[in-house]
Design a protein around this motif. Structure first.
Motif, PDB file in Angstrom:
ATOM      1  N   VAL A 208      32.470  49.472  48.298  1.00 51.66           N
ATOM      2  CA  VAL A 208      33.208  48.349  48.892  1.00 51.66           C
ATOM      3  C   VAL A 208      34.680  48.393  48.490  1.00 51.66           C
ATOM      4  N   ALA A 209      34.932  48.723  47.226  1.00 48.63           N
ATOM      5  CA  ALA A 209      36.308  48.743  46.719  1.00 48.63           C
ATOM      6  C   ALA A 209      36.352  49.658  45.519  1.00 48.63           C
ATOM      7  N   ARG A 210      37.528  50.245  45.323  1.00 47.66           N
ATOM      8  CA  ARG A 210      37.649  51.121  44.162  1.00 47.66           C
ATOM      9  C   ARG A 210      38.979  50.824  43.505  1.00 47.66           C
ATOM     10  N   GLY A 211      38.949  50.624  42.200  1.00 48.59           N
ATOM     11  CA  GLY A 211      40.175  50.445  41.415  1.00 48.59           C
ATOM     12  C   GLY A 211      40.484  51.735  40.681  1.00 48.59           C
ATOM     13  N   LYS A 212      41.434  51.674  39.780  1.00 53.06           N
ATOM     14  CA  LYS A 212      41.813  52.889  39.042  1.00 53.06           C
ATOM     15  C   LYS A 212      40.676  53.384  38.172  1.00 53.06           C
ATOM     16  N   VAL A 213      39.943  52.450  37.571  1.00 53.98           N
ATOM     17  CA  VAL A 213      38.944  52.877  36.582  1.00 53.98           C
ATOM     18  C   VAL A 213      37.563  52.274  36.842  1.00 53.98           C
ATOM     19  N   ARG A 214      37.368  51.645  38.026  1.00 54.50           N
ATOM     20  CA  ARG A 214      36.050  51.082  38.329  1.00 54.50           C
ATOM     21  C   ARG A 214      35.846  50.995  39.825  1.00 54.50           C
ATOM     22  N   GLU A 215      34.587  50.733  40.199  1.00 55.12           N
ATOM     23  CA  GLU A 215      34.229  50.685  41.613  1.00 55.12           C
ATOM     24  C   GLU A 215      33.321  49.488  41.874  1.00 55.12           C
ATOM     25  N   VAL A 216      33.313  49.061  43.122  1.00 53.11           N
ATOM     26  CA  VAL A 216      32.427  47.990  43.574  1.00 53.11           C
ATOM     27  C   VAL A 216      31.559  48.531  44.716  1.00 53.11           C
ATOM     28  N   TYR A 217      30.237  48.333  44.615  1.00 56.55           N
ATOM     29  CA  TYR A 217      29.303  48.778  45.651  1.00 56.55           C
ATOM     30  C   TYR A 217      28.574  47.578  46.235  1.00 56.55           C
TER      31      TYR A 217
ATOM     32  N   ARG B 283      24.666  40.703  47.223  1.00 55.99           N
ATOM     33  CA  ARG B 283      25.040  41.092  45.857  1.00 55.99           C
ATOM     34  C   ARG B 283      25.960  42.305  45.890  1.00 55.99           C
ATOM     35  N   LEU B 284      26.783  42.395  44.847  1.00 53.98           N
ATOM     36  CA  LEU B 284      27.615  43.581  44.645  1.00 53.98           C
ATOM     37  C   LEU B 284      27.277  44.179  43.290  1.00 53.98           C
ATOM     38  N   LEU B 285      27.567  45.481  43.139  1.00 50.08           N
ATOM     39  CA  LEU B 285      27.422  46.157  41.855  1.00 50.08           C
ATOM     40  C   LEU B 285      28.823  46.566  41.393  1.00 50.08           C
ATOM     41  N   LEU B 286      29.256  45.999  40.267  1.00 45.42           N
ATOM     42  CA  LEU B 286      30.552  46.352  39.680  1.00 45.42           C
ATOM     43  C   LEU B 286      30.307  47.421  38.622  1.00 45.42           C
ATOM     44  N   VAL B 287      30.899  48.579  38.818  1.00 40.90           N
ATOM     45  CA  VAL B 287      30.653  49.709  37.912  1.00 40.90           C
ATOM     46  C   VAL B 287      31.937  50.074  37.171  1.00 40.90           C
TER      47      VAL B 287
ATOM     48  N   HIS C 139      29.948  31.323  37.319  1.00 42.20           N
ATOM     49  CA  HIS C 139      30.418  32.720  37.303  1.00 42.20           C
ATOM     50  C   HIS C 139      29.506  33.548  38.202  1.00 42.20           C
ATOM     51  N   HIS C 140      29.929  34.757  38.513  1.00 40.63           N
ATOM     52  CA  HIS C 140      29.219  35.554  39.515  1.00 40.63           C
ATOM     53  C   HIS C 140      28.127  36.448  38.952  1.00 40.63           C
ATOM     54  N   LEU C 141      27.992  36.534  37.620  1.00 40.67           N
ATOM     55  CA  LEU C 141      27.051  37.495  37.033  1.00 40.67           C
ATOM     56  C   LEU C 141      25.601  37.114  37.331  1.00 40.67           C
TER      57      LEU C 141
ATOM     58  N   LEU D  63      25.432  43.430  38.176  1.00 36.19           N
ATOM     59  CA  LEU D  63      25.013  42.929  39.483  1.00 36.19           C
ATOM     60  C   LEU D  63      25.568  41.516  39.607  1.00 36.19           C
ATOM     61  N   VAL D  64      26.328  41.265  40.671  1.00 27.42           N
ATOM     62  CA  VAL D  64      27.006  39.967  40.820  1.00 27.42           C
ATOM     63  C   VAL D  64      26.777  39.398  42.214  1.00 27.42           C
ATOM     64  N   ARG D  65      27.025  38.109  42.347  1.00 30.07           N
ATOM     65  CA  ARG D  65      26.945  37.485  43.665  1.00 30.07           C
ATOM     66  C   ARG D  65      28.193  37.834  44.464  1.00 30.07           C
ATOM     67  N   ARG D  66      27.994  38.151  45.710  1.00 26.65           N
ATOM     68  CA  ARG D  66      29.149  38.412  46.565  1.00 26.65           C
ATOM     69  C   ARG D  66      29.820  37.087  46.911  1.00 26.65           C
ATOM     70  N   LEU D  67      31.118  37.047  46.689  1.00 28.55           N
ATOM     71  CA  LEU D  67      31.900  35.821  46.898  1.00 28.55           C
ATOM     72  C   LEU D  67      32.904  36.043  48.016  1.00 28.55           C
ATOM     73  N   SER D  68      33.443  34.951  48.495  1.00 29.02           N
ATOM     74  CA  SER D  68      34.629  35.014  49.331  1.00 29.02           C
ATOM     75  C   SER D  68      35.818  34.852  48.384  1.00 29.02           C
ATOM     76  N   MET D  69      36.496  35.970  48.071  1.00 30.58           N
ATOM     77  CA  MET D  69      37.510  35.955  47.012  1.00 30.58           C
ATOM     78  C   MET D  69      38.767  35.209  47.465  1.00 30.58           C
ATOM     79  N   LEU D  70      39.335  34.458  46.555  1.00 29.70           N
ATOM     80  CA  LEU D  70      40.604  33.774  46.820  1.00 29.70           C
ATOM     81  C   LEU D  70      41.746  34.781  46.610  1.00 29.70           C
TER      82      LEU D  70
ATOM     83  N   GLY E 285      34.894  35.471  39.042  1.00 30.69           N
ATOM     84  CA  GLY E 285      34.420  36.801  39.388  1.00 30.69           C
ATOM     85  C   GLY E 285      34.993  37.877  38.492  1.00 30.69           C
ATOM     86  N   ASP E 286      34.866  39.107  38.953  1.00 32.93           N
ATOM     87  CA  ASP E 286      35.488  40.274  38.332  1.00 32.93           C
ATOM     88  C   ASP E 286      34.967  40.494  36.910  1.00 32.93           C
ATOM     89  N   GLU E 287      35.694  41.273  36.130  1.00 33.14           N
ATOM     90  CA  GLU E 287      35.440  41.416  34.703  1.00 33.14           C
ATOM     91  C   GLU E 287      36.276  40.354  34.007  1.00 33.14           C
TER      92      GLU E 287
HETATM   93  C1  PZK Z   1      35.531  41.935  44.651  1.00 41.72           C
HETATM   94  N1  PZK Z   1      37.158  43.107  43.788  1.00 41.72           N
HETATM   95  C2  PZK Z   1      38.193  43.616  42.908  1.00 41.72           C
HETATM   96  C3  PZK Z   1      36.790  44.628  41.142  1.00 41.72           C
HETATM   97  C4  PZK Z   1      37.364  47.166  42.017  1.00 41.72           C
HETATM   98  C5  PZK Z   1      37.901  46.070  42.670  1.00 41.72           C
HETATM   99  N2  PZK Z   1      31.897  38.821  43.342  1.00 41.72           N
HETATM  100  C6  PZK Z   1      32.702  39.438  44.264  1.00 41.72           C
HETATM  101  N3  PZK Z   1      32.521  39.174  45.562  1.00 41.72           N
HETATM  102  C7  PZK Z   1      33.278  39.777  46.493  1.00 41.72           C
HETATM  103  N4  PZK Z   1      34.237  40.650  46.188  1.00 41.72           N
HETATM  104  C8  PZK Z   1      34.476  40.962  44.908  1.00 41.72           C
HETATM  105  C9  PZK Z   1      33.720  40.355  43.889  1.00 41.72           C
HETATM  106  C10 PZK Z   1      33.942  40.626  42.485  1.00 41.72           C
HETATM  107  N5  PZK Z   1      34.179  40.852  41.396  1.00 41.72           N
HETATM  108  C11 PZK Z   1      36.357  42.052  43.572  1.00 41.72           C
HETATM  109  N6  PZK Z   1      36.895  43.661  44.952  1.00 41.72           N
HETATM  110  C12 PZK Z   1      35.885  42.954  45.513  1.00 41.72           C
HETATM  111  C13 PZK Z   1      37.616  44.807  42.221  1.00 41.72           C
HETATM  112  C14 PZK Z   1      36.254  45.739  40.494  1.00 41.72           C
HETATM  113  C15 PZK Z   1      36.556  47.013  40.932  1.00 41.72           C
HETATM  114  F1  PZK Z   1      37.580  48.406  42.451  1.00 41.72           F
END
Ligand code: PZK
Length: 285
Positions: free
Chosen positions: A6-15, A21-25, A70-72, A88-95, A211-213
Motif C-alpha cells: 500500500v505504501a513504502r517509506g524509507k525504512v518500512r512498508e505498509v501492506y 486491516r493493514l500490516l505495518l512492517v 489507537h489502530h493496533l 496488524l492495524v485497523r485501516r483508517l482514513s488518515m488525516l 496510527g502509525d508507529e
Molecule cells: C497509513 N501510512 C504512512 C506508515 C509507510 C507509510 N492505520 C492506517 N490506515 C490507513 N493508512 C495508514 C495507516 C497507518 N499507520 C500510514 N501510510 C498509510 C506509512 C508506515 C510505512 F511506508
C-alpha cells in the motif's frame, strides 16, 4: 507473504492485510542525513515494533480521556517472515496532517526561532538555544511530503482549513497530551523526548484514532538525559555513532553512503536495545 503493498517509506512498508486491516512492517534499515544506509542494523525493526506496541499500551489512558483509540490490533498474529517486526492495524482514513509536538528546541525549530523569535503561532522568550527546553510543549504541524521530500511546516490556520476548526483543536490538544505523557515516562527512564510526530486517522465510526508507529527513535528525537547540555547539538540517543562515523569517513552526504563497519553496527544495535530496555524495564528478546 504476498500481500499487496500500500505504501513504502524509507525504512518500512505498509501492506493490505484484507478485512479492513493493514500490516505495518519495520525493516532493519537505518537512515542518516536523508539517505538510507546500505548496512542494516540487526533487530532494529523488532525493537522499534516492540517499542511502538509498548507505547500504545502506555498511551491508552490518554487516548481514552479524549474518547480516542489507537489502530493496533495485534503484533503476534502476523506472517512468520515478518514476525516481531510487524503490526496488524485497523485501516483508517488518515488525516492529512503530521502532528508534531516539540518540548525542546532543535533542528528546524531552532531555525524558525532564530528567524522569528517564535515557533509557529507561539511566541517564545529570548535567549533559547539549540537543545533548550521550551516553556511549554508546542504543536508544530506539517504536511505530509511525498517520498524523498521534506515535510512542510504549516500554521494552525492551515490545519483548521484541512480538517475543520474543531478537529484541529482536538488534534492539537491530543498531540500535546500524548507528548507530555510520553516525555514524562521517557524522562523517568533517563531519556529526553525532545519532539515527536504522530499520525491520526478516523475509523469506520468516525472515531479519532492514533496510527502509525509511536514514540520510536525514528519518529522522535531521543536524547540521553545524562549528557543534555543546551547550546550544543545534542547527541542522538540511537544514531550518534552512525553520524559521527559517517562524518569522520569523509562522505560528502550526496554520493551513495558507505557501508558501516561492524563495531558501529553493533554499538548502534545496542543503543536501540538499551532504549527499549530502559523505557520498558524489560529485557529485549
Ligand atoms: C497509513 N501510512 C504512512 C506508515 C509507510 C507509510 N492505520 C492506517 N490506515 C490507513 N493508512 C495508514 C495507516 C497507518 N499507520 C500510514 N501510510 C498509510 C506509512 C508506515 C510505512 F511506508
Amino acid at each position: 507473504m504476498n500481500l499487496p503493498l500500500v505504501a513504502r517509506g524509507k525504512v518500512r512498508e505498509v501492506y493490505d492485510a484484507g478485512s479492513g486491516r493493514l500490516l505495518l512492517v519495520a525493516s532493519d534499515r537505518i537512515s542518516a542525513y536523508d539517505h538510507v544506509l546500505p548496512t542494516p542494523i540487526p533487530d532494529k525493526g523488532r525493537v522499534l515494533t516492540a517499542l511502538s506496541v509498548w507505547w500504545f499500551g502506555q498511551l491508552t489512558p490518554v487516548l481514552d480521556s479524549f474518547g480516542a483509540a489507537h489502530h493496533l490490533v495485534s503484533a503476534s498474529d502476523v506472517p512468520a517472515e515478518v514476525a516481531g517486526r510487524a503490526m496488524l492495524v485497523r485501516r483508517l482514513s488518515m488525516l492529512p496532517v503530521e502532528c508534531v509536538a516539540r518540548g525542546y528546541l532543535s533542528g528546524s525549530g531552532t531555525v524558525e526561532y532564530a528567524r522569528t523569535g517564535a515557533i509557529r503561532d507561539v511566541a517564545l522568550p529570548a535567549g533559547l538555544v539549540e537543545g533548550s527546553q521550551l516553556p511549554e510543549p508546542v504543536f508544530t504541524p506539517s504536511t505530509k511530503a511525498e517520498l524523498g521530500e521534506h515535510d512542510e511546516a504549516i500554521d494552525f490556520a492551515a490545519v483548521e482549513a484541512a480538517v475543520g476548526a474543531d478537529r484541529a483543536a482536538e488534534l492539537r490538544e491530543l498531540t500535546l497530551a500524548l507528548y507530555r505523557r510520553g516525555a514524562e515516562i521517557a524522562r523517568e527512564a533517563g531519556i529526553i523526548l525532545a519532539d515527536t510526530k504522530f499520525e491520526f486517522g478516523l475509523d469506520g465510526d468516525g472515531r479519532l484514532t492514533l496510527g502509525d508507529e509511536v514514540l520510536t527513535p525514528d519518529s522522535s528525537r531521543f536524547w540521553p538525559a545524562l549528557t543534555w547540555s543546551p547550546g550544543d547539538a545534542q547527541p542522538s540517543y540511537d544514531k550518534q555513532y552512525v553520524r559521527d562515523w559517517l562524518t569522520a569517513s569523509g562522505w560528502d552526504r550526496v554520493s551513495p553512503p558507505p557501508e558501516l563497519p561492524a563495531d558501529v553496527v553493533e554499538a548502534t544495535r545496542e543503543r536501540y536495545v538499551t532504549a527499549y530496555e530502559q523505557l520498558t524495564g524489560t529485557t529485549f528478546r
